[in-house]
Scaffold this motif. Structure first.
Motif, short mmCIF file in Angstrom:
data_model
loop_
_atom_site.label_atom_id
_atom_site.label_comp_id
_atom_site.label_asym_id
_atom_site.label_seq_id
_atom_site.Cartn_x
_atom_site.Cartn_y
_atom_site.Cartn_z
N LYS A 194 37.55 53.18 53.92
CA LYS A 194 37.32 51.87 53.79
C LYS A 194 37.01 51.51 52.22
CE LYS A 194 34.84 50.63 58.10
NZ LYS A 194 35.03 52.02 58.77
N LEU A 195 37.66 51.07 51.41
CA LEU A 195 37.77 51.01 50.00
C LEU A 195 36.79 49.88 49.77
CD1 LEU A 195 38.39 51.59 47.26
CD2 LEU A 195 40.27 50.16 47.50
N VAL A 196 35.54 49.88 49.34
CA VAL A 196 34.47 48.97 48.95
C VAL A 196 34.32 48.73 47.58
CG1 VAL A 196 32.29 47.97 49.51
CG2 VAL A 196 33.50 49.11 51.35
N MET A 197 34.60 47.47 46.93
CA MET A 197 34.35 47.34 45.61
C MET A 197 33.28 46.41 45.34
SD MET A 197 38.34 47.02 44.31
CE MET A 197 38.60 45.88 45.62
N TYR A 198 32.62 46.37 43.94
CA TYR A 198 31.73 45.60 43.31
C TYR A 198 32.04 45.38 41.85
CZ TYR A 198 28.63 49.40 41.97
OH TYR A 198 28.40 50.32 41.52
N CYS A 199 31.45 44.41 41.30
CA CYS A 199 31.44 44.03 39.83
C CYS A 199 30.30 43.23 39.70
CB CYS A 199 32.87 43.59 39.30
SG CYS A 199 33.46 42.22 40.02
N THR A 200 30.06 42.69 38.32
CA THR A 200 29.14 41.82 37.96
C THR A 200 28.99 40.64 38.82
OG1 THR A 200 29.25 42.71 35.68
CG2 THR A 200 27.65 41.04 36.01
N GLY A 201 29.89 39.78 38.63
CA GLY A 201 30.03 38.35 39.47
C GLY A 201 30.99 38.41 40.56
N GLY A 202 32.01 39.24 40.63
CA GLY A 202 33.11 39.18 41.68
C GLY A 202 34.37 39.08 41.19
N ILE A 203 34.49 38.60 39.80
CA ILE A 203 35.90 38.24 39.24
C ILE A 203 36.78 39.59 39.23
CG2 ILE A 203 35.16 38.39 37.13
CD1 ILE A 203 37.24 36.08 36.55
N ARG A 204 36.28 40.64 38.90
CA ARG A 204 37.11 41.69 38.71
C ARG A 204 37.97 42.23 40.05
NH1 ARG A 204 33.81 44.92 33.97
NH2 ARG A 204 32.03 43.59 34.62
N CYS A 205 36.87 42.03 41.15
CA CYS A 205 37.22 42.41 42.69
C CYS A 205 38.30 41.34 43.05
CB CYS A 205 36.00 42.61 43.27
SG CYS A 205 34.76 43.90 42.78
#
Length: 343
Positions: A194-205
């Motif tokens: 499962k590839l789970v991603m995060y960033c500052t506010g969501g826009i890059r993901c």
């Protein structure tokens, strides 16, 4: 009609202090088709300038990416204006955990090719086929699963001061750099993890999740609202906080503390520290981590050479800067060879 900022940061700061109004720091984004970006940009400026909105906003044919502050007593009017725009009606607003009336000191609304510089050819894949959005509860459960690979989609200087435990934190300068690196490193796990991603506010993901699904990853998830919304849900729902350190933010605050852990070090002496500063030498302005002791010793500069320049009379400094650019040095945040303890 004036459609640009005319006050200096110093003048604006004085007005904010004199007004004595509490301000809210907010970020949001929305992918949408915008036909005439210049007209839309001017429309926003006219309405937001009247509401005393300050911030950095990018508008492109693919949507809008905004980091801004607004007087608290103008928030309802600001939200009402957003709701009057069809594709922004009900848009999620990420309100900062730590408020600072001086987080932004100018209103800059710029038309760009893209709202995030990702270097991708959007026509080559379906940008609407995104990963599964998960809230803080679901995210906490997912990242404890041994079949999960957790990836930080931010740059090195962001993850250096704070990240989720067990996250992969690519040592990259740009979002675009991370995309291929992550794909190559996880090439053997496109089907079983499962590839789970995060960033500052969501826009890059938002864009990255669609890109990775296009590249063959079968189970793709993203933290909805990013670290900002995660921290809010953790506090409101009394959840276990799995984020360690500070969340880097792109305004004058430079960071919001999410946990009391200090996971970074002063780039000059190596002592525990997670305070980002810009070198006081205007000909440098390098972003780096500096403790209070080194700030005092170095007169807020990154090197002895910059300290020497910074201590010159202002007019002499202007002469030395004339005709030179420091954009590349600013871009290589924290990479300067003068920093003994850089990451």
């Amino acid at each position: 009609m004036q459609l640009y900022n005319t006050l200096s940061a110093k003048e604006r700061a004085a007005l904010i202090k004199e007004a004595g109004k509490e301000r809210l720091t907010i970020s949001f984004y929305q992918y949408a088709h915008i036909g005439n970006t210049s007209i839309f940009r001017n429309h926003l400026f006219i309405h937001w300038d009247a509401l005393e909105v300050l911030g950095r906003i990018y508008v492109a044919h693919e949507g809008i990416n905004a980091q801004l502050s607004v007087p608290a007593d103008n928030f309802d009017a600001f939200k009402g204006h957003l709701d009057s725009i069809s594709f922004l009606q009900g848009v999620r607003l990420n309100i900062a955990i730590e408020q600072d009336n001086m987080s932004f000191l100018k209103l800059k609304i710029k038309v760009r090719h893209k709202i995030v510089a990702d270097g991708l050819n959007d026509a080559s894949f379906d940008v609407t086929n995104k990963g599964v959005h998960v809230n803080a509860v679901e995210f906490n459960q997912l990242i404890e699963d041994p079949d999960t690979v957790l990836v930080d989609m931010r740059n090195h200087y962001e993850s250096e001061i704070g990240h989720f435990k067990n996250a992969i934190t690519p040592d990259v300068d740009t979002f675009r750099d991370s995309l291929d690196i992550i794909e190559n490193d996880l090439a053997d796990h496109k089907e079983d993890k499962k590839l789970v991603m995060y960033c500052t506010g969501g826009i890059r993901c938002e864009k990255a999740s669609a890109y990775y699904k296009h590249k063959g990853f079968k189970q793709v998830y993203q933290l909805e609202g990013g670290i900002i919304e995660y921290a809010r849900q953790v506090e409101n729902l009394q959840l276990e906080n799995k984020f360690k350190g500070k969340n880097f933010v792109f305004d004058h605050r430079r960071g919001e503390r999410i946990s009391e852990d200090v996971i970074a070090n002063c780039h000059q002496c190596g002592e525990p520290c997670d305070e980002h500063v810009n070198c006081a030498n205007e000909a440098c302005h390098l972003l780096f981590i500096q403790c209070a002791s080194c700030a005092d010793k170095m007169n807020d500069c990154c090197s002895d050479a910059c300290k020497t320049v910074h201590e010159l009379p202002f007019e002499e400094q202007k002469v030395l800067r004339r005709g030179k650019t420091v954009s590349n040095k600013i871009f290589k945040k924290g990479r300067s060879e003068v920093l003994k303890f850089k990451k």
